[in-house]
Design a protein around this motif. Structure first.
Motif, PDB file in Angstrom:
ATOM      1  N   ILE A 115      66.971  19.840 -74.871  1.00 28.77           N
ATOM      2  CA  ILE A 115      67.116  21.141 -74.232  1.00 28.77           C
ATOM      3  C   ILE A 115      67.129  20.985 -72.716  1.00 28.77           C
ATOM      4  O   ILE A 115      67.784  21.718 -72.010  1.00 28.77           O
ATOM      5  CB  ILE A 115      65.977  22.085 -74.665  1.00 28.77           C
ATOM      6  N   SER A 116      66.412  19.988 -72.172  1.00 30.90           N
ATOM      7  CA  SER A 116      66.459  19.720 -70.737  1.00 30.90           C
ATOM      8  C   SER A 116      67.854  19.223 -70.378  1.00 30.90           C
ATOM      9  O   SER A 116      68.616  18.806 -71.239  1.00 30.90           O
ATOM     10  CB  SER A 116      65.411  18.674 -70.350  1.00 30.90           C
ATOM     11  N   LEU A 117      68.174  19.257 -69.109  1.00 28.33           N
ATOM     12  CA  LEU A 117      69.533  18.922 -68.655  1.00 28.33           C
ATOM     13  C   LEU A 117      69.785  17.427 -68.783  1.00 28.33           C
ATOM     14  O   LEU A 117      69.913  16.699 -67.821  1.00 28.33           O
ATOM     15  CB  LEU A 117      69.735  19.368 -67.207  1.00 28.33           C
ATOM     16  N   TYR A 118      69.880  16.978 -70.061  1.00 26.62           N
ATOM     17  CA  TYR A 118      70.238  15.590 -70.350  1.00 26.62           C
ATOM     18  C   TYR A 118      69.392  14.607 -69.530  1.00 26.62           C
ATOM     19  O   TYR A 118      69.881  13.654 -68.953  1.00 26.62           O
ATOM     20  CB  TYR A 118      71.732  15.371 -70.073  1.00 26.62           C
ATOM     21  N   GLY A 119      68.080  14.883 -69.519  1.00 29.25           N
ATOM     22  CA  GLY A 119      67.190  14.056 -68.709  1.00 29.25           C
ATOM     23  C   GLY A 119      67.111  12.610 -69.148  1.00 29.25           C
ATOM     24  O   GLY A 119      66.807  11.742 -68.352  1.00 29.25           O
ATOM     25  N   GLU A 120      67.371  12.325 -70.439  1.00 31.09           N
ATOM     26  CA  GLU A 120      67.215  10.961 -70.935  1.00 31.09           C
ATOM     27  C   GLU A 120      68.520  10.162 -70.909  1.00 31.09           C
ATOM     28  O   GLU A 120      68.539   8.990 -71.275  1.00 31.09           O
ATOM     29  CB  GLU A 120      66.678  10.997 -72.372  1.00 31.09           C
ATOM     30  N   GLU A 121      69.614  10.764 -70.511  1.00 31.22           N
ATOM     31  CA  GLU A 121      70.901  10.087 -70.566  1.00 31.22           C
ATOM     32  C   GLU A 121      71.103   9.174 -69.355  1.00 31.22           C
ATOM     33  O   GLU A 121      70.922   9.608 -68.211  1.00 31.22           O
ATOM     34  CB  GLU A 121      72.041  11.100 -70.646  1.00 31.22           C
ATOM     35  N   PRO A 122      71.488   7.915 -69.582  1.00 31.72           N
ATOM     36  CA  PRO A 122      71.749   7.002 -68.460  1.00 31.72           C
ATOM     37  C   PRO A 122      72.868   7.480 -67.536  1.00 31.72           C
ATOM     38  O   PRO A 122      72.898   7.113 -66.364  1.00 31.72           O
ATOM     39  CB  PRO A 122      72.136   5.693 -69.164  1.00 31.72           C
ATOM     40  N   VAL A 123      73.799   8.275 -68.060  1.00 32.12           N
ATOM     41  CA  VAL A 123      74.924   8.733 -67.238  1.00 32.12           C
ATOM     42  C   VAL A 123      74.650  10.129 -66.658  1.00 32.12           C
ATOM     43  O   VAL A 123      75.592  10.878 -66.376  1.00 32.12           O
ATOM     44  CB  VAL A 123      76.237   8.744 -68.049  1.00 32.12           C
ATOM     45  N   LYS A 124      73.392  10.457 -66.449  1.00 29.32           N
ATOM     46  CA  LYS A 124      73.031  11.781 -65.933  1.00 29.32           C
ATOM     47  C   LYS A 124      73.760  12.125 -64.624  1.00 29.32           C
ATOM     48  O   LYS A 124      74.224  13.268 -64.472  1.00 29.32           O
ATOM     49  CB  LYS A 124      71.525  11.868 -65.739  1.00 29.32           C
ATOM     50  N   PRO A 125      73.908  11.198 -63.657  1.00 27.85           N
ATOM     51  CA  PRO A 125      74.650  11.546 -62.431  1.00 27.85           C
ATOM     52  C   PRO A 125      76.088  11.985 -62.711  1.00 27.85           C
ATOM     53  O   PRO A 125      76.606  12.879 -62.041  1.00 27.85           O
ATOM     54  CB  PRO A 125      74.624  10.242 -61.621  1.00 27.85           C
ATOM     55  N   VAL A 126      76.719  11.373 -63.719  1.00 25.24           N
ATOM     56  CA  VAL A 126      78.073  11.764 -64.099  1.00 25.24           C
ATOM     57  C   VAL A 126      78.079  13.198 -64.609  1.00 25.24           C
ATOM     58  O   VAL A 126      78.951  14.005 -64.246  1.00 25.24           O
ATOM     59  CB  VAL A 126      78.635  10.807 -65.178  1.00 25.24           C
ATOM     60  N   LEU A 127      77.100  13.540 -65.442  1.00 28.12           N
ATOM     61  CA  LEU A 127      77.036  14.881 -66.001  1.00 28.12           C
ATOM     62  C   LEU A 127      76.765  15.926 -64.922  1.00 28.12           C
ATOM     63  O   LEU A 127      77.318  17.036 -64.964  1.00 28.12           O
ATOM     64  CB  LEU A 127      75.961  14.941 -67.083  1.00 28.12           C
ATOM     65  N   ILE A 128      75.936  15.568 -63.961  1.00 29.08           N
ATOM     66  CA  ILE A 128      75.674  16.492 -62.845  1.00 29.08           C
ATOM     67  C   ILE A 128      76.957  16.740 -62.066  1.00 29.08           C
ATOM     68  O   ILE A 128      77.255  17.884 -61.675  1.00 29.08           O
ATOM     69  CB  ILE A 128      74.569  15.918 -61.930  1.00 29.08           C
ATOM     70  N   PHE A 129      77.753  15.678 -61.828  1.00 24.84           N
ATOM     71  CA  PHE A 129      79.031  15.849 -61.131  1.00 24.84           C
ATOM     72  C   PHE A 129      79.962  16.764 -61.913  1.00 24.84           C
ATOM     73  O   PHE A 129      80.645  17.621 -61.330  1.00 24.84           O
ATOM     74  CB  PHE A 129      79.696  14.489 -60.904  1.00 24.84           C
ATOM     75  N   LEU A 130      80.006  16.617 -63.231  1.00 21.85           N
ATOM     76  CA  LEU A 130      80.879  17.451 -64.048  1.00 21.85           C
ATOM     77  C   LEU A 130      80.463  18.918 -63.988  1.00 21.85           C
ATOM     78  O   LEU A 130      81.318  19.813 -63.912  1.00 21.85           O
ATOM     79  CB  LEU A 130      80.881  16.950 -65.494  1.00 21.85           C
ATOM     80  N   PHE A 131      79.137  19.175 -64.008  1.00 26.11           N
ATOM     81  CA  PHE A 131      78.663  20.546 -63.848  1.00 26.11           C
ATOM     82  C   PHE A 131      79.047  21.082 -62.473  1.00 26.11           C
ATOM     83  O   PHE A 131      79.444  22.251 -62.328  1.00 26.11           O
ATOM     84  CB  PHE A 131      77.142  20.607 -64.023  1.00 26.11           C
ATOM     85  N   ALA A 132      78.917  20.231 -61.454  1.00 28.85           N
ATOM     86  CA  ALA A 132      79.281  20.639 -60.094  1.00 28.85           C
ATOM     87  C   ALA A 132      80.768  20.962 -60.004  1.00 28.85           C
ATOM     88  O   ALA A 132      81.170  21.908 -59.310  1.00 28.85           O
ATOM     89  CB  ALA A 132      78.914  19.537 -59.104  1.00 28.85           C
ATOM     90  N   TRP A 133      81.579  20.179 -60.714  1.00 22.33           N
ATOM     91  CA  TRP A 133      83.032  20.416 -60.715  1.00 22.33           C
ATOM     92  C   TRP A 133      83.344  21.798 -61.290  1.00 22.33           C
ATOM     93  O   TRP A 133      84.108  22.575 -60.689  1.00 22.33           O
ATOM     94  CB  TRP A 133      83.705  19.315 -61.529  1.00 22.33           C
TER      95      TRP A 133
END
Length: 496
Positions: A115-133
């Motif tokens: 439920i947290s914003l993919y806190g355990e995913e190694p590619v979390k910075p990528v996901l943050i960029f996609l949300f920002a996009w």
């Protein structure tokens, strides 16, 4: 007496004729019944095979995974084969399965306690960029000239990014990515079969723009796509999946099956090259070439490099001796196609000159926006109303990189380029890990070389935004890297 003899002869002839008709009728009907019975038995047999295969796959992967694989296959095909018009909406398998895929994604997301914003995913910075996009795309509607075009573009952007989140959430095993890899190859076989049908019969599916054009272009393969450039770009990316099978497929057991598989992969490789060539897609010929150069430099041993160079020289000499005129003709044709992609013809309606003017207009637009972009999906509106250089009525960018730049500005563009380079370097690191087996090397090689080809294949279609296969490639890569990085030993070795 003679009359009686003649009458008997006539009666015998008539009887023989009637018996022949009767026997013919019996034989024909017997054959018809036989063929009908044979067709029924064959159909039943195939259905039983499908049932048993589906049952086996269901037991192995579960219904949810099978539905996801069906969704991915449908994503490749789009509306090309089946499309039903229901009022203003067109329904086809991809759209019907999209809500199912979203529900499955939510189930996996909630079930895995993410439920947290993919806190355990190694590619979390990528996901943050996609949300920002997506967030910036929504913000850009404030200054976009066409809100309608902007909303449509954001919908396609969100649909593409959904693939990435779906892969990360739903595919977390090595066998998942092996299944995805072979799914891509099987779909490629299907596409090539339709492509050969296009080429040999000069017939096109209704979805193709060539279906309503003259016979002089109807030999160009389009498969299930709207035009030959979209299909050629798909083949340029898929080429390296088949090529990876041809190069890397090494199961433990040595028998006829691996040889047959590699021969099939070799046929797919040659078929992809041939169909790209007859589609006259210059950028995709170049994309395959740079992908092969990358493969030669980074994915072959020193011994293999020597054999390849030697074999290439000997094969080149032999072919030039046997077919000198044909080879010269092919080289001239390919050379002219490639050179025409770079050399202006001083003809305002030539393809290369149009593309150059599209890029120049895009630079004018982006300069006027102070580097912030003209707004999601608005380049066509700007080309139609504000273009300073002629584009012969063409308003699509025909360049994915320029499209991102002009729509979303310098910051999203730089972020996307960094993401693209990071994916390639991450795959190369994974390839060098000693624990990686031949299956991992095959997947890594296919993904990285396809991404290299992506750099040029993405400038051939009118827009890459709506082509699902481009998003599936990116999602496959990010999901696979995320899965491999989750393995602690591998992550430790990568950091070292």
């Amino acid at each position: 007496m003679q009359n009686i003899h003649n009458l008997k002869l006539i009666q015998q002839i008539i009887a023989a004729f009637l018996i022949s008709i009767l026997m013919g009728w019996v034989i024909v009907n017997a054959l018809s019944i036989f063929f009908i019975f044979g067709a029924a038995v064959t159909t039943l047999f195939l259905l039983l095979i499908l049932v048993f295969a589906f049952r086996k796959l269901w037991l192995r992967y579960g219904l949810s995974k099978l539905l996801l694989y069906a969704f991915i296959v449908a994503s490749f095909i789009g509306p090309g084969l089946i499309s039903l018009k229901v009022g203003p909406i067109s329904l086809f398998p991809y759209r019907l399965l999209l809500p199912v895929a979203i529900l499955i994604y939510l189930y996996y997301w909630i079930n895995n306690k993410r439920i947290s914003l993919y806190g355990e995913e190694p590619v979390k910075p990528v996901l943050i960029f996609l949300f920002a996009w997506i967030g910036f795309a929504l913000l850009s509607l404030l200054w976009a000239q066409s809100i309608t075009d902007g909303v449509k573009d954001i919908f396609f952007l969100s649909s593409g990014i959904f693939f990435i989140f779906l892969f990360i959430t739903s595919f977390n095993k090595r066998e998942d990515y092996s299944a995805l890899f072979y799914t891509w190859v099987i779909v490629m076989m299907f596409m090539l079969a339709i492509g050969y049908w296009n080429y040999l019969t000069k017939q096109q599916l209704p979805v193709s723009r060539l279906a309503s054009m003259g016979a002089y272009v109807q030999h160009r393969p389009t498969a299930v796509f709207a035009n030959e450039n979209d299909y050629a770009s798909y083949l340029a990316l898929s080429f390296f999946f088949a090529f990876a099978v041809f190069h890397r497929y090494k199961p433990g057991k040595l028998n006829a099956v691996p040889i047959l598989i590699r021969m099939t992969a070799g046929f797919l490789v040659l078929s992809a090259i041939f169909q790209i060539y007859v589609s006259e897609s210059r950028a995709n010929l170049l994309s395959v070439f740079i992908g092969l150069v990358f493969w030669f430099l980074f994915y072959t041993s020193l011994k293999e490099k020597r054999y390849i160079v030697l074999l290439g020289i000997l094969s080149g000499i032999l072919v030039m001796i046997l077919f000198p005129e044909k080879i010269v003709s092919i080289f001239n044709t390919v050379g002219n196609q490639i050179m025409s992609a770079f050399v202006p013809s001083n003809n305002a309606e030539a393809s290369t000159d149009i593309r150059i003017n599209l890029l120049k207009n895009a630079l004018i637009f982006i300069t006027g926006s102070f580097g912030m972009g003209i707004g999601a999906g608005n380049v066509e509106y700007y080309m139609e109303h504000y273009a300073e250089l002629p584009t012969a009525g063409i308003v699509n960018m025909h360049n994915w990189w320029a499209e991102i730049f002009v729509h979303y500005g310098i910051f999203i563009f730089i972020g996307y380029v960094i993401l693209y380079l990071w994916l390639i370097f991450s795959l190369m690191k994974l390839y060098r890990i000693s624990s990686a087996n031949w299956k991992d090397k095959m997947v890594v090689q296919a993904l990285s070389t396809s991404l290299i080809a992506f750099s040029l294949a993405s400038i051939s279609p009118s827009s890459f935004m709506t082509l699902n296969y481009s998003w599936i490639l990116i999602a496959f890569t990010i999901g696979y890297i995320n899965f491999r990085y989750k393995t602690k030993d591998e992550l430790k070795e990568i950091k070292e």
